[in-house]
Scaffold this motif. Sequence first.
Motif, mmCIF file in Angstrom:
data_model
loop_
_atom_site.group_PDB
_atom_site.id
_atom_site.type_symbol
_atom_site.label_atom_id
_atom_site.label_comp_id
_atom_site.label_asym_id
_atom_site.label_seq_id
_atom_site.Cartn_x
_atom_site.Cartn_y
_atom_site.Cartn_z
ATOM 1 N N ALA A 574 0.832 -1.209 0.000
ATOM 2 C CA ALA A 574 0.000 0.000 0.000
ATOM 3 C C ALA A 574 0.864 1.257 0.000
ATOM 4 N N ARG A 575 1.958 1.228 0.760
ATOM 5 C CA ARG A 575 2.860 2.397 0.793
ATOM 6 C C ARG A 575 3.482 2.626 -0.584
ATOM 7 N N ILE A 576 3.962 1.547 -1.192
ATOM 8 C CA ILE A 576 4.601 1.676 -2.509
ATOM 9 C C ILE A 576 3.608 2.216 -3.530
ATOM 10 N N LEU A 577 2.410 1.649 -3.539
ATOM 11 C CA LEU A 577 1.393 2.115 -4.482
ATOM 12 C C LEU A 577 0.961 3.538 -4.155
ATOM 13 N N GLY A 578 0.934 3.871 -2.853
ATOM 14 C CA GLY A 578 0.556 5.222 -2.450
ATOM 15 C C GLY A 578 1.535 6.283 -2.905
ATOM 16 N N ASN A 579 2.754 5.872 -3.242
ATOM 17 C CA ASN A 579 3.750 6.814 -3.756
ATOM 18 C C ASN A 579 3.582 7.099 -5.237
ATOM 19 N N LYS A 580 2.700 6.326 -5.903
ATOM 20 C CA LYS A 580 2.427 6.615 -7.306
ATOM 21 C C LYS A 580 1.780 7.999 -7.404
ATOM 22 N N PRO A 581 2.145 8.779 -8.398
ATOM 23 C CA PRO A 581 1.589 10.140 -8.493
ATOM 24 C C PRO A 581 0.081 10.162 -8.716
ATOM 25 N N TRP A 582 -0.472 9.042 -9.172
ATOM 26 C CA TRP A 582 -1.912 9.006 -9.467
ATOM 27 C C TRP A 582 -2.724 8.276 -8.392
ATOM 28 N N ILE A 583 -2.118 8.031 -7.232
ATOM 29 C CA ILE A 583 -2.846 7.433 -6.120
ATOM 30 C C ILE A 583 -2.784 8.374 -4.917
ATOM 31 N N ALA A 585 -2.490 8.801 -1.319
ATOM 32 C CA ALA A 585 -2.003 7.996 -0.201
ATOM 33 C C ALA A 585 -2.821 8.183 1.069
ATOM 34 N N ASN A 586 -3.629 9.227 1.112
ATOM 35 C CA ASN A 586 -4.483 9.456 2.282
ATOM 36 C C ASN A 586 -5.816 8.729 2.184
ATOM 37 N N ARG A 587 -6.037 8.073 1.065
ATOM 38 C CA ARG A 587 -7.319 7.389 0.851
ATOM 39 C C ARG A 587 -7.045 5.953 0.373
ATOM 40 N N ILE A 588 -6.555 5.132 1.276
ATOM 41 C CA ILE A 588 -6.282 3.728 0.957
ATOM 42 C C ILE A 588 -7.157 2.850 1.849
ATOM 43 N N GLY A 589 -7.950 2.018 1.227
ATOM 44 C CA GLY A 589 -8.834 1.114 1.954
ATOM 45 C C GLY A 589 -8.473 -0.333 1.678
ATOM 46 N N ILE A 590 -8.989 -1.238 2.504
ATOM 47 C CA ILE A 590 -8.696 -2.663 2.349
ATOM 48 C C ILE A 590 -9.909 -3.461 2.814
ATOM 49 N N TRP A 591 -10.145 -4.614 2.172
ATOM 50 C CA TRP A 591 -11.242 -5.465 2.637
ATOM 51 C C TRP A 591 -10.891 -6.927 2.403
#
Length: 724
Positions: A574-583, A585-591
Amino acid sequence: MYKKQVWFYVLFIVSCSLFAQTKQVSLEEIWGGAFRANYMQSLQSLNNGTEYIVQEYDRASAEMKVEIYNYKTGEKVRTLFSSNEMEGLNAFQTFTLSENEDKVLLGNQIQRIFRRSTKGIYHVYNLNSKKLTPVANEVIRSPHFSPDGKKVAFVLNNNLYYKDLASNKTTQVTEDGKINEIINGVTDWVYEEEFSLVRAFDWNKDGSQLAFIRFDETEVPEFSMDMYGTYGNDLYPSQEIFKYPKAGEANAKVSLHIYDVASNKIKAIDLGEYEYIPRLQWTNDAEILSVQTTNRHQNEINLHFVDTENYKSEIVLSEKDEAYVDVDFDLTFLADNSFIWTSEKDGWNHIYHYNADGKLRNQITQGNWEVTNYYGYDADSKRIFYQSTENGSVNRGVYSTKTNGKYKKELAALEGTNSASFSTDFTYFINTYQNVEQPPVYTLHDAKNGNQIRLIENNDELKNKISQYDFSEKEISSIEVNGNELNMWMVKPTDFDASKKYPLFMYQYSGPGSQSVSNTFMGSNDYWFQMLANKGYIVVCVDGRGTGYKGRDFKKITQKELGKFELEDQTEAARILGNKPWIDANRIGIWGWSYGGFMASNAIFQSNDVFSTAIAVAPVTSWRFYDTIYTERYMTTPQENPSGYDNNSPISHVNKLKGKYLLIHGGGDDNVHVQNSMQLIEALIQANKQFDWRIYPDKNHGIYGGNTRLHLYNLMTDFILENL
C-alpha cells in the motif's frame, strides 16, 4: 440520396455501438446472475472411456434422466435410465453408478448438514432388472457401493450399517453411535472442514471387509448457535449444538477398525501414537489397507499398511517438515501396489513413485514450480497426468509424463488457466481454458498428444455481452515488496488519467497456501471491482508471503505468526502504491472475507497510518476462537505459542483504530463463529472506538440466500463511497 442513407445507417450503427459500450454494471445484475457463464455440469465417464453420462431434467414431462453422450462427437447416444421408468420414485437429485455400472444409487430429499456433508433418502436401481430397492426407510448419510456392487454401506444415527442387495438384509455393524458423543463411519465437524473428509469408511476390493474410523467426541467442548428463523413464523429461537474443538482444546479420540463381513466381527487396529487419521484407502490387495496418520502439530505424516491376515500395522512412509505436512487425496496404487505420492520435500510440490514397501523408486516431476493437481495414472500408456505452474505461478498447464519422469508432453498449456477432466481410460480429456479476458472455453482433446478434437462451449455470448459494458483491463503484474516479487492485479477506471489522484481499494485473502492473483476470468467480485473502478477507485490485489504456488519456503514463512508477515506485505504494498503520483495515499482502503477479514481488521488497527478504511466480513478476530486442525497446523497450540496468537490478533489492537471500519458477520456461521465479531465489538466498545457493524441473522459463513448478497454488497458499496 442512396449515399446519404448509407452514411446515416453507418453513423447510426456506430453510435449504437458506442452507446452499448458505455453501459454501467449494477449490483442487481451481478447478483441476479446476468453475467453467469455457461459451465459444463459435472459429467461422469463410463468405463469404456468413449462415453460419458450427464443428469438432465425435462421440464415438459417432469422427467429426470441420465443421458449417455459420445465423447468424440458430443452426440447423445441413448438414455441410461429415467425417473419415468421407475415405480415408486418420481425424481432424484443425485446418482452414483456402481463400479461395474449395472446399478445406480439414487439420492432424494437431500439436505445439507455442513459445508460438504448431506443426508437424504436413497434407493438402488438395478439397470438390468429395472428393480428399485430402498437402502433404508430413513434419512441416511454417505451410502457407498462395495466394489462388486452387491452391498451398500451407510451411516444412520452415527452407526455404520450395510445392506446386502441380493438378500435385501440390512446388518448393523456398530451399536454405540450417539449424537454428540460417538460417530462411526462419518467424520466430525472439524475433519469435514479441514481434512475435506466426510465418508470415513471404505470397502476392500472384494467387498469382504469394511474399514472405518470411530470418533469419540465425548470430551470435545460443545458450541451452540441461536437460530432466529423467519419473522412471523418462529416465536422462539432454536439452537444448533455441535462439537467444535477450538485451538488448544480436546479433539475427538479417533480409532481405526476393520469389520469382517463373514464373521460379523470388528477388529480394532493399533496404529501407535497419533492425533488424527485424515485418510483411509484400501490398496489393490484386498488384504492390505492404507491409512494416514498425523500428530497434533501435523508436521509428521505416516502412511501405514495394515495387513488383515494378522491385523498388524506397518509404517511404510514417513514425512516430516519443520512447519507442517499437507494432507491431500493424491495417493494412487498401481497394479503391483507400488504407489504415487505428492510431496513438497524438495521445496516444491512434486510427484513421487514408491515401491509397495515404501522405498522411493523415483521423483517423477521436479523443478522450481508446483504440481497443482494430480489427475491420475494410465496403466496402458504408463503415463502420469497432472496440472502445474510450469508456465508461471498465476497460470496452469496440463501435462503428462512417464513414471520415470521422461518424455513429458504439454497437453494444454496456453497462457492462462487450463484444467482437465479425463475419461476413465485416459483416452480423452475435456479442457477448461480461461484467462483474465476469456470466459471458460471447453474443448475435447486426445490425451495422447493434446490435440483438440472439438469445441464444446466457448461462452461467446457472455463475452459479447461484457463487451457492451464499460469495463477496464484487469492487469496482472508483480510488485517488489520486502525483498520478494509478489503477484498483483490492478483494475483502473476506464477513463483513467495519470494526472489525477485516485483512492486505492485493496482486496486480499492472504491465507496459507491460497491464491487470489491468477490468470482466470472474472467472478462476481470482479464485476463489483469493475463497478467500483468506474466510480473512481483503483482496485488492487496483492498475494503476499504465506500464499501458495511459489514454493515451500514462501508459503511456510508465516508459521507460528499468522498475520505478521502478511500484514507487513499488504502495508508495504500500500505504501509503494501510495507513492504513485496518481494514487491518493491518504485514501487507501482494504477489505477481505474470513482470513481476509482477519487481515483487513489487522490493517486498519495496526497500520492506521496507511489504511484509512477497512471492511471485514466474517473475520477470525483471535485464533483462540478457531478450530484445532486448521489453527494448530500453522500456530501450534495457544498453550505453546501464546504470543503468536495474541500479538497478531485484531482484538489485541482495538485501541489503535483511527479510520472507518465496517464489521460484518453471519449469525449462523458454524465455521468462523459470530463469537469472533461479538468479542471484537465488545473490545472496541470498551476502547470507546466508533465503527459500523452488521449481523445477518441465521446466515452461515457464505452469507447468502434470497436478497442477502445484494443487500451485503449494497452495504459495502455505500460504505466505500461514503468513507474512501
